[in-house]
Write a protein that holds these residues in place. Structure first.
Motif, PDB file in Angstrom:
ATOM      1  N   MET A   1       6.949  -9.766 -21.980  1.00 16.94           N
ATOM      2  CA  MET A   1       6.098 -10.329 -20.922  1.00 16.94           C
ATOM      3  C   MET A   1       6.381 -11.817 -20.809  1.00 16.94           C
ATOM      4  O   MET A   1       5.577 -12.646 -21.259  1.00 16.94           O
TER       5      MET A   1
ATOM      6  N   THR B   1       3.814 -13.621 -18.575  1.00 21.21           N
ATOM      7  CA  THR B   1       2.538 -13.778 -19.278  1.00 21.21           C
ATOM      8  C   THR B   1       2.635 -14.932 -20.276  1.00 21.21           C
ATOM      9  O   THR B   1       1.718 -15.753 -20.382  1.00 21.21           O
TER      10      THR B   1
ATOM     11  N   ALA C   1      -0.103  -5.752 -10.206  1.00 20.14           N
ATOM     12  CA  ALA C   1      -0.337  -6.625 -11.373  1.00 20.14           C
ATOM     13  C   ALA C   1      -0.271  -5.826 -12.667  1.00 20.14           C
ATOM     14  O   ALA C   1      -0.980  -6.113 -13.624  1.00 20.14           O
ATOM     15  N   SER C   2       0.582  -4.827 -12.696  1.00 17.18           N
ATOM     16  CA  SER C   2       0.689  -4.012 -13.911  1.00 17.18           C
ATOM     17  C   SER C   2       2.137  -3.587 -14.154  1.00 17.18           C
ATOM     18  O   SER C   2       2.698  -2.803 -13.384  1.00 17.18           O
ATOM     19  N   SER C   3       2.731  -4.105 -15.235  1.00 22.33           N
ATOM     20  CA  SER C   3       4.099  -3.692 -15.576  1.00 22.33           C
ATOM     21  C   SER C   3       4.113  -2.202 -15.897  1.00 22.33           C
ATOM     22  O   SER C   3       5.074  -1.508 -15.608  1.00 22.33           O
TER      23      SER C   3
ATOM     24  N   ASP D   1      -1.575 -13.507 -12.085  1.00 19.62           N
ATOM     25  CA  ASP D   1      -1.311 -12.245 -12.779  1.00 19.62           C
ATOM     26  C   ASP D   1      -0.282 -11.428 -11.986  1.00 19.62           C
ATOM     27  O   ASP D   1       0.675 -10.870 -12.540  1.00 19.62           O
TER      28      ASP D   1
ATOM     29  N   GLY E   1       0.599  -3.833 -20.488  1.00 21.41           N
ATOM     30  CA  GLY E   1       1.081  -4.042 -19.125  1.00 21.41           C
ATOM     31  C   GLY E   1       0.069  -3.632 -18.077  1.00 21.41           C
ATOM     32  O   GLY E   1       0.368  -2.834 -17.186  1.00 21.41           O
ATOM     33  N   VAL E   2      -1.131  -4.147 -18.178  1.00 21.25           N
ATOM     34  CA  VAL E   2      -2.162  -3.855 -17.175  1.00 21.25           C
ATOM     35  C   VAL E   2      -2.779  -5.164 -16.694  1.00 21.25           C
ATOM     36  O   VAL E   2      -2.633  -6.191 -17.362  1.00 21.25           O
TER      37      VAL E   2
ATOM     38  N   THR F   1       0.316  -8.044 -25.375  1.00 22.90           N
ATOM     39  CA  THR F   1      -0.351  -7.861 -24.089  1.00 22.90           C
ATOM     40  C   THR F   1       0.046  -6.520 -23.481  1.00 22.90           C
ATOM     41  O   THR F   1       1.228  -6.231 -23.355  1.00 22.90           O
TER      42      THR F   1
ATOM     43  N   THR G   1       3.479 -10.710 -13.385  1.00 23.99           N
ATOM     44  CA  THR G   1       3.900  -9.330 -13.614  1.00 23.99           C
ATOM     45  C   THR G   1       5.262  -9.075 -12.965  1.00 23.99           C
ATOM     46  O   THR G   1       6.122  -8.400 -13.545  1.00 23.99           O
TER      47      THR G   1
ATOM     48  N   GLY H   1      -4.590  -8.493 -16.039  1.00 25.28           N
ATOM     49  CA  GLY H   1      -5.533  -9.388 -16.698  1.00 25.28           C
ATOM     50  C   GLY H   1      -5.504  -9.470 -18.215  1.00 25.28           C
ATOM     51  O   GLY H   1      -6.174 -10.322 -18.796  1.00 25.28           O
ATOM     52  N   VAL H   2      -4.743  -8.601 -18.873  1.00 24.84           N
ATOM     53  CA  VAL H   2      -4.800  -8.587 -20.336  1.00 24.84           C
ATOM     54  C   VAL H   2      -4.189  -9.853 -20.943  1.00 24.84           C
ATOM     55  O   VAL H   2      -4.617 -10.332 -21.992  1.00 24.84           O
ATOM     56  N   GLY H   3      -3.197 -10.418 -20.239  1.00 31.05           N
ATOM     57  CA  GLY H   3      -2.580 -11.646 -20.727  1.00 31.05           C
ATOM     58  C   GLY H   3      -3.614 -12.744 -20.942  1.00 31.05           C
ATOM     59  O   GLY H   3      -3.516 -13.536 -21.880  1.00 31.05           O
TER      60      GLY H   3
HETATM   61  N1  ASP Z   1      -0.525  -7.971 -15.790  1.00 31.85           N
HETATM   62  C1  ASP Z   1       0.529  -8.300 -16.701  1.00 31.85           C
HETATM   63  C2  ASP Z   1       1.516  -7.144 -16.754  1.00 31.85           C
HETATM   64  O1  ASP Z   1       1.154  -6.027 -16.548  1.00 31.85           O
HETATM   65  C3  ASP Z   1       0.032  -8.592 -18.068  1.00 31.85           C
HETATM   66  C4  ASP Z   1      -0.798  -9.841 -18.024  1.00 31.85           C
HETATM   67  O2  ASP Z   1      -0.203 -10.920 -18.071  1.00 31.85           O
HETATM   68  O3  ASP Z   1      -2.009  -9.761 -17.911  1.00 31.85           O
HETATM   69  O4  ASP Z   1       2.677  -7.355 -16.996  1.00 31.85           O
END
Ligand code: ASP
Length: 425
Positions: free
Chosen positions: A315, A318, A279-281, A392, A358-359, A356, A396, A361-363
């Motif tokens: 994203m 997202t 779940a992290s770009s 998520d 790329g980690v 946002t 991603t 839950g930040v979206g």
């Molecule tokens: N987890 C997504 C990403 O890393 C970002 C997000 O939508 O929370 O691309």
């Protein structure tokens, strides 16, 4: 195409992709089985909270470990490899325009679908019904200023990717402009680049196990209860994500890149699985970059710029979640947004998805910015949190697919796409 790969790497990559997919499927199955058998059992606690947690975290950390050095050296080398520095502006402009375009399409699709389906209709919530304290989101001016680093080492140690990107591009340009005297540093960077790519290759060997553990943990923890009320919302976000990935991108590849999209997704299976698992770009970046260069045939001088930039600002998945969620929350509270409101969502969600990180839950945190702009209750985020993790993961995977698609289109337009590799097995 690169000296860092053993000759049989092609076969290895396919085998590895298969192993990753098996890890993904097995993780899902075991996770669901643990969830059903009872998450409180001692054996389940040992597996999920100790074993899967530790192995999954180690895998994640190793991926993240490579991100900053990889972006720094590959982007500096990539920029230096553009024979003509003026090309940089053109490539940058095209890349940014395409990233914005794909994101705007993504949100428009999301809003359209949410308005037609009405996932939040019938909730009839009074405002302030749910307690969710939104975290503060930064203003636009601050976001803009923070693109520029004032200390490269701080930017790297804090993992501020846009700042690292700016620094690396400047370094690459300066190395080229320095001519002979810049040659020594460039050689060093090129050698470091080969070594880091090798590290990515080594790390990928444990990816099947890492992904297995990450996925098993998520599925063991996610009960089905959360999904009951939010079923419509959940399925709708998933459906729009699928349409964007499997319709929008192929159409754009054909239209702007004159490329046959068959095979594109097959090659992206490994990075998509890693994106789904982590779940992290950002953490997936090493894998996305490697695949884009070596399997899709995008020249490193383009990919080293477009892929890290995409992992940081592009994203689409997202944005889709943010679009559907905003309409959903408005419907749930019975607030009419009106046509001008939808346009505001397109604009703010584009910016929110750019902002946002790329980690995981930040979206969802950045969604607060969209809601605030629209004068919608920020507490509404609490409604969708229950099903956010699975979404998520999926968004991603879409996010990184967009980065790869745009990279191929930009490379094609610059004559820097190796068609034989792109169309190859
Ligand atoms: N987890 C997504 C990403 O890393 C970002 C997000 O939508 O929370 O691309």
């Amino acid at each position: 195409m690169s000296a860092v790969e053993p000759e049989n790497a092609f076969g290895d990559t396919q085998l590895l992709t298969r192993r990753i997919l098996i890890g993904l499927a097995a993780g899902m199955l075991l996770g669901v089985a643990i969830n059903q058998a009872g998450r409180d059992l001692a054996i389940a606690q040992f597996l999920v909270d100790d074993l899967f947690y530790v192995v999954g975290e180690i895998f994640l950390r190793s991926l993240k470990l490579l991100v900053v050095p990889l972006v720094l050296v590959s982007l500096a080398c990539g920029t230096a490899a553009l024979e003509d520095v003026t090309k940089l502006g053109r490539i940058g402009g095209k890349t940014l325009a395409l990233y914005m375009l794909t994101t705007a399409i993504a949100i428009s699709l999301a809003i359209l679908a949410a308005v037609i389906v009405g996932p939040g209709v019938g909730f009839d919530l009074p405002t302030e019904a749910i307690g969710y304290a939104a975290k503060g989101t930064p203003g636009f001016a601050q976001i803009l200023i923070e693109i520029f680093p004032d200390n490269p080492f701080e930017a790297m140690s804090e993992g501020r990717m846009l700042q690292v990107i700016v620094f690396s591009v400047l370094l690459g340009v300066a190395m080229t402009l320095s001519g002979e005297s810049g040659r020594g540093l460039l050689n060093l960077f090129e050698s470091a680049n080969a070594v880091i790519m090798k590290l990515v290759f080594m790390l990928m060997q444990i990816a099947p196990i890492g992904i297995f553990c990450l996925i098993a943990k998520v599925f063991a923890n996610e009960g089905v209860d959360a999904f009951e009320n939010l079923f419509k919302y959940f399925i709708l976000v998933l459906a729009v994500l699928m349409v964007h990935a499997f319709v929008t991108y192929p159409v754009l590849l054909m239209l702007f890149g004159r490329l046959r999209p068959i095979g594109f997704f097959k090659k992206l299976r490994a990075p998509m699985s890693v994106a789904f698992g982590t779940a992290s770009s950002g953490a997936t970046l090493p894998v996305t970059l490697r695949t884009t260069e070596q399997r899709l045939g995008v020249d490193p001088s383009i990919a080293s710029f477009t892929v890290p930039l995409g992992a940081t600002i592009n994203m689409d998945g997202t944005a889709i979640m943010q679009g559907v969620a905003t309409v959903f929350i408005a419907q749930a509270y019975g607030i009419d947004i009106g046509p001008a409101g939808y346009l505001t969502i397109v604009l703010t969600a584009t910016l929110a998805s750019v902002g946002t990180a790329g980690v995981p839950g930040v979206g969802t945190i950045m969604l607060a910015m969209v809601l605030r702009q629209m004068d919608l209750p920020v507490e509404g985020i609490g409604l969708i949190l229950g099903v956010d993790r699975l979404l998520d993961m999926t968004r991603t995977a879409v996010n990184i697919t967009g980065d790869a698609a745009v990279s191929c289109i930009v490379a094609r337009s610059e004559g820097k796409l190796d068609l034989e590799t792109f169309n190859g097995p």
